[in-house]
Design an enzyme around this catalytic site. Structure first.
Site, mmCIF file in Angstrom:
data_model
loop_
_atom_site.group_PDB
_atom_site.id
_atom_site.type_symbol
_atom_site.label_atom_id
_atom_site.label_comp_id
_atom_site.label_asym_id
_atom_site.label_seq_id
_atom_site.Cartn_x
_atom_site.Cartn_y
_atom_site.Cartn_z
ATOM 1 N N ASP A 9 0.851 -1.192 0.000
ATOM 2 C CA ASP A 9 0.000 0.000 0.000
ATOM 3 C C ASP A 9 0.888 1.244 0.000
ATOM 4 O O ASP A 9 1.696 1.437 0.907
ATOM 5 C CB ASP A 9 -0.886 -0.033 1.260
ATOM 6 C CG ASP A 9 -1.935 1.066 1.270
ATOM 7 O OD1 ASP A 9 -2.104 1.749 0.236
ATOM 8 O OD2 ASP A 9 -2.580 1.237 2.318
ATOM 9 N N ASP B 274 -2.982 2.220 -6.021
ATOM 10 C CA ASP B 274 -1.858 2.229 -5.074
ATOM 11 C C ASP B 274 -1.823 1.059 -4.110
ATOM 12 O O ASP B 274 -1.062 1.079 -3.150
ATOM 13 C CB ASP B 274 -1.840 3.549 -4.295
ATOM 14 C CG ASP B 274 -2.852 3.575 -3.175
ATOM 15 O OD1 ASP B 274 -3.998 3.145 -3.411
ATOM 16 O OD2 ASP B 274 -2.491 3.999 -2.067
ATOM 17 N N GLU B 275 -2.615 0.034 -4.370
ATOM 18 C CA GLU B 275 -2.671 -1.093 -3.436
ATOM 19 C C GLU B 275 -2.795 -2.386 -4.207
ATOM 20 O O GLU B 275 -3.528 -2.455 -5.188
ATOM 21 C CB GLU B 275 -3.967 -1.009 -2.627
ATOM 22 C CG GLU B 275 -3.907 -0.332 -1.309
ATOM 23 C CD GLU B 275 -5.280 -0.402 -0.663
ATOM 24 O OE1 GLU B 275 -5.639 -1.469 -0.134
ATOM 25 O OE2 GLU B 275 -5.989 0.613 -0.705
HETATM 26 MG MG LIG Z 1 -2.440 3.899 0.087
#
Ligand SMILES: [Mg+2]
Length: 365
Positions: A16, A110-111
């Protein structure tokens, strides 16, 4: 427990990025560094899409109305989002993941979850893989990522929050159940505010409270999510990491520090790109028939050249040969080249092929 067929313990990493959009903006504009920053619109009806850690210290967080954010933090700087840049960074981090495994399940830009039980580097220790990945992300993008390492998706996701920002945490099979017991249910991934509210009505505040409820009770009150809640209360989550199989293309590109005018030099730059896209095909059991080369010139104009073959490309040198031939068709270059990319498309997944799987033919079945 059936010790005749012990299921192997999986190694799952949840990666993350830290305050992703805000961190990208601070990376690209030094004046924003160290300052409370919100990505999003400052207009009356605007909403914060992401907040820097400096802004979070004032209680600003994503999904908060911009008006509220401004009240909490009068010096808050608003920056409009640049999704094309976030997407490009996201692509860079996925290429790093792909060096380790093809079992990548992105949750957002983003993960992602990675299953590294079997990994391309043959590494035993998942915490070391997570550390390497975070270090590479930092080197390639200049941004920090956090990671959670565990034996299932739920716990890996919970673990990535434990040492944020720029940290990682591991939850082992031994301490998983105890970890869950003490956790407030409102922090559980998969328990939204409305569900948490309903759980509170039934006296369920923590993982331990949730564990005390029967499967029948949870199914009656939470329907299809019941069995999931029953499992995670015990640190159990059998969900597989589902690779992004619906993707239509596989691409890699590189921007050069100095523009390239020479065909031979430009062709040399295609080699690592061909290897990268091919490695992804290979590890994902994907075949591709179309090779496209993208050429971006120093003035940002671009050209693409494609070739589709009757048969899938065979290996990295096949990709390179086709890409090189395509590049040669635009030589002499109208301008020096600042970026080259290779994309593979017309993809098929071997698993989904109609033909007989090779292993069955080998067995003569
Ligand atoms: Mg994040």
């Amino acid at each position: 427990m059936n010790d005749m067929s012990p299921s192997p313990i999986r190694k799952i990493i949840h990666v993350d990025m830290d305050a992703f959009y805000a961190s990208v903006e601070q990376r690209d504009n030094p004046e924003l560094r160290g300052k409370p920053l919100a990505v999003g619109g400052s207009a009356a009806r605007g909403v914060v899409a992401a907040a820097s850690y400096e802004a979070r210290a004032f209680g600003v967080h994503s999904a908060m109305p911009s008006v509220t954010a401004k009240r909490k933090c009068p010096d808050l700087i608003f920056v409009p989002p640049r999704f094309d840049v976030y997407r490009a960074v996201s692509q860079q981090i996925r290429e790093i993941f792909a060096e380790y495994t093809s079992m990548i399940e992105p949750l957002s830009l983003d993960e992602a979850y990675l299953d590294v039980t079997q990994n391309l580097k043959g590494m035993e220790i998942a915490t070391e893989i997570a550390l390497e990945i975070r270090t590479k992300i930092r080197q390639v993008t200049g941004l920090n990522a956090s990671a959670g390492i565990s034996y299932n998706k739920f716990l890996a996701k919970m673990a990535s929050d434990l040492n944020k920002p720029n940290g990682q945490a591991v939850i082992t099979p031994k301490n998983g159940p105890a970890f869950v017991e003490t956790l407030p249910v409102k922090k559980f991934h998969g328990v939204g505010p409305a569900t948490a509210e309903r759980m509170h009505k039934y006296g369920i505040e923590t993982g331990l409270d949730l564990k005390s409820k029967s499967l029948a009770f949870l199914q009656e009150h939470f329907g299809k999510a019941g069995p999931y809640f029953y499992g995670i209360a015990r640190g159990i989550d059998e969900r597989q990491v589902k690779p992004d199989r619906v993707r239509k293309s596989i691409g890699a590109e590189d921007t050069f520090t100095q523009d390239i005018d020479d065909l031979e030099l430009a062709t040399a730059e295609l080699r690592p790109l061909a290897q990268k896209v091919w490695r992804y095909c290979e590890t994902g059991g994907i075949s591709a028939k179309t090779v496209t080369v993208k050429i971006k010139y120093s003035d940002f104009t671009q050209a693409t050249r494609s070739r589709t073959s009757a048969h899938p490309v065979a290996d990295a040198s096949d990709v390179l040969a086709i890409a090189s031939a395509l590049l040669a068709t635009v030589h002499p270059f109208v301008r020096p080249i600042r970026l080259l990319g290779i994309t593979l498309s017309s993809l098929t997944n071997e698993d989904a092929d109609n033909g007989q799987p090779q292993s069955q033919l080998d067995l003569g079945i």
